[in-house]
Every structure is written in C-alpha cells, then in structure tokens.
Design a protein around this motif. Structure first.
Motif, PDB file in Angstrom:
ATOM      1  N   THR A  50      50.055  -9.425  -0.182  1.00  0.00           N
ATOM      2  CA  THR A  50      48.852  -8.729  -0.619  1.00  0.00           C
ATOM      3  C   THR A  50      47.778  -8.992   0.428  1.00  0.00           C
ATOM      4  O   THR A  50      47.509 -10.132   0.764  1.00  0.00           O
ATOM      5  CB  THR A  50      48.384  -9.254  -1.982  1.00  0.00           C
ATOM      6  N   ILE A  51      47.176  -7.910   0.952  1.00  0.00           N
ATOM      7  CA  ILE A  51      46.149  -8.106   1.979  1.00  0.00           C
ATOM      8  C   ILE A  51      44.742  -7.809   1.477  1.00  0.00           C
ATOM      9  O   ILE A  51      43.775  -8.204   2.105  1.00  0.00           O
ATOM     10  CB  ILE A  51      46.446  -7.289   3.264  1.00  0.00           C
ATOM     11  N   ASN A  52      44.623  -7.117   0.338  1.00  0.00           N
ATOM     12  CA  ASN A  52      43.304  -6.850  -0.212  1.00  0.00           C
ATOM     13  C   ASN A  52      43.411  -6.681  -1.720  1.00  0.00           C
ATOM     14  O   ASN A  52      43.994  -5.719  -2.205  1.00  0.00           O
ATOM     15  CB  ASN A  52      42.694  -5.600   0.427  1.00  0.00           C
ATOM     16  N   THR A  53      42.808  -7.612  -2.457  1.00  0.00           N
ATOM     17  CA  THR A  53      42.826  -7.534  -3.918  1.00  0.00           C
ATOM     18  C   THR A  53      41.531  -6.956  -4.483  1.00  0.00           C
ATOM     19  O   THR A  53      41.409  -6.786  -5.683  1.00  0.00           O
ATOM     20  CB  THR A  53      43.057  -8.934  -4.535  1.00  0.00           C
ATOM     21  N   ASN A  54      40.569  -6.640  -3.602  1.00  0.00           N
ATOM     22  CA  ASN A  54      39.295  -6.076  -4.061  1.00  0.00           C
ATOM     23  C   ASN A  54      39.441  -4.611  -4.451  1.00  0.00           C
ATOM     24  O   ASN A  54      38.688  -4.109  -5.263  1.00  0.00           O
ATOM     25  CB  ASN A  54      38.221  -6.227  -2.985  1.00  0.00           C
ATOM     26  N   LYS A  56      41.376  -1.357  -6.085  1.00  0.00           N
ATOM     27  CA  LYS A  56      42.310  -1.028  -7.156  1.00  0.00           C
ATOM     28  C   LYS A  56      42.924   0.310  -6.820  1.00  0.00           C
ATOM     29  O   LYS A  56      42.200   1.290  -6.685  1.00  0.00           O
ATOM     30  CB  LYS A  56      41.612  -0.946  -8.521  1.00  0.00           C
ATOM     31  N   PRO A  57      44.220   0.419  -6.597  1.00  0.00           N
ATOM     32  CA  PRO A  57      45.232  -0.630  -6.636  1.00  0.00           C
ATOM     33  C   PRO A  57      45.167  -1.540  -5.407  1.00  0.00           C
ATOM     34  O   PRO A  57      44.591  -1.190  -4.389  1.00  0.00           O
ATOM     35  CB  PRO A  57      46.547   0.143  -6.667  1.00  0.00           C
ATOM     36  N   HIS A  58      45.798  -2.695  -5.516  1.00  0.00           N
ATOM     37  CA  HIS A  58      45.818  -3.681  -4.435  1.00  0.00           C
ATOM     38  C   HIS A  58      46.486  -3.093  -3.196  1.00  0.00           C
ATOM     39  O   HIS A  58      47.335  -2.220  -3.299  1.00  0.00           O
ATOM     40  CB  HIS A  58      46.589  -4.935  -4.858  1.00  0.00           C
ATOM     41  N   VAL A  59      46.113  -3.614  -2.041  1.00  0.00           N
ATOM     42  CA  VAL A  59      46.685  -3.157  -0.779  1.00  0.00           C
ATOM     43  C   VAL A  59      47.686  -4.207  -0.305  1.00  0.00           C
ATOM     44  O   VAL A  59      47.397  -5.402  -0.294  1.00  0.00           O
ATOM     45  CB  VAL A  59      45.586  -2.926   0.288  1.00  0.00           C
ATOM     46  N   TYR A  60      48.875  -3.735   0.078  1.00  0.00           N
ATOM     47  CA  TYR A  60      49.962  -4.613   0.524  1.00  0.00           C
ATOM     48  C   TYR A  60      50.342  -4.252   1.952  1.00  0.00           C
ATOM     49  O   TYR A  60      50.053  -3.160   2.438  1.00  0.00           O
ATOM     50  CB  TYR A  60      51.201  -4.435  -0.366  1.00  0.00           C
ATOM     51  N   ALA A  61      51.049  -5.163   2.604  1.00  0.00           N
ATOM     52  CA  ALA A  61      51.577  -4.907   3.941  1.00  0.00           C
ATOM     53  C   ALA A  61      52.867  -5.690   4.107  1.00  0.00           C
ATOM     54  O   ALA A  61      53.053  -6.758   3.508  1.00  0.00           O
ATOM     55  CB  ALA A  61      50.574  -5.321   5.014  1.00  0.00           C
TER      56      ALA A  61
END
Length: 184
Positions: A50-54, A56-61
């Motif tokens: 997970t690279i950004n939980t701020n 919605k939806p979360h950003v993954y890489a």
C-alpha cells in the motif's frame, strides 16, 4: 494450463506504476470481493504494498524486484495433507490414483492419510480390493467415499486421535465391525 485469479491479476499489476482496487476490478472484470481477496493474497506474499491510504480507494503498487512465484510448496507434510484433503473433497468418491493425480502428492502419502481417515470414520471403503463374495483372479482398485466433509481445513492425524481443525474437536478411532482389507 490456465492461470489463477491471482496470477492473471499479478500480470496486469506488474505492468502498472500504481493502481487502486476499482482499476483492478475493471481491468480483470472482477467483483470487489474477488479484488479484495487478490490484494490480500498478494500483500500477504509481499508482492504488492500500500503506497497511499489517504485516498479512497487505497493506492497500491507492485514491489519492484520481486519475482513472485505462484508454485505451491508441497514439500511439507501439512501442505501435502491439505492438498490431499482438497482433492478428496472435490472428488467425493475416489480411487487413490485420482487423489494422487489431483493433489500431486506421492502415492504413499495419499495412502497413509486416506487409511488414517478410514480409521477415524471420515472416509469409508466402498469397494475393497478383494471381494468377500466373488472369486477374483486379480485385485481391484479400492474405491473410497468421503463421509465427513467438515470444511476446507484438513484433519490433523495425531498419535491417538484426530484433530478436526474445522470443528475444533478431537476425534477418537471408530471401532470396526468387519475387517476388510482396504490396502490399495
């Protein structure tokens, strides 16, 4: 050989700089429940982060430099027993060779586990190797039936009992009425 859901998703994920769950759902034509399962699986294996939980939806890489291997590890006894259990659940009524082919485990491992499950009443011999009535010239393959399909986790064979992980109970051996030779 067809790719699993995680494998197909991983091929798409590797090509992305980053992604979120709705993009994955749209690209792979998956429900959000399936996407969550894939993301949880790949996160647990260390293939994505997970690279950004701020947002919605979360950003993954994808974790760069990771060459994720989807091959099953069948070297451990527990893993082999899980594969054997899944094959028996899938077949319902089976021969040892069918379970060997489905689980990709050795014949000896399958036989040992199936005969232990017979002892505890989880599996029943439907057709023994030698018929007690007919005169046979050669042995037949034993046909088994899974009687107690208690869930996806395999029963653990212990020294004097069987532990059912699904029901969370110990099971004692079943007393046999007849002594038919079930060895295959």
């Amino acid at each position: 050989m067809s790719l699993t859901l995680s494998q197909r998703s991983w091929e798409w994920i590797k090509a992305q700089q980053d992604f979120h769950s709705t993009e994955l759902a749209k690209q792979m034509d998956l429900s959000m429940k399936e996407v969550k399962r894939v993301i949880d699986h790949l996160t647990k294996k260390g293939a994505i982060k997970t690279i950004n939980t701020n947002h919605k939806p979360h950003v993954y890489a994808a974790v760069r430099g990771v060459d994720f291997d989807f091959k099953r590890n069948v070297s451990g006894k527990q893993c082999q027993r899980q594969l054997i259990w899944q094959a028996m659940r899938w077949h319902g009524k089976f021969k040892i060779d069918e379970v060997v082919a489905s689980s990709e485990c050795t014949r000896a491992s399958v036989l040992r586990y199936v005969n232990a499950l017979v002892k505890y009443g989880y599996v029943k011999v439907m057709r023994p190797q030698w018929s007690p009535v007919k005169k046979q010239t050669s042995p037949k393959q034993v046909i088994y039936r899974l009687l107690l399909n208690t869930g996806h986790k395999y029963p653990v064979i212990r020294k004097n009992s069987l532990y059912d992980q699904n029901r969370k109970t110990d099971v004692k051996p079943v007393v046999k009425k007849d002594s038919s030779n079930a060895m295959d």
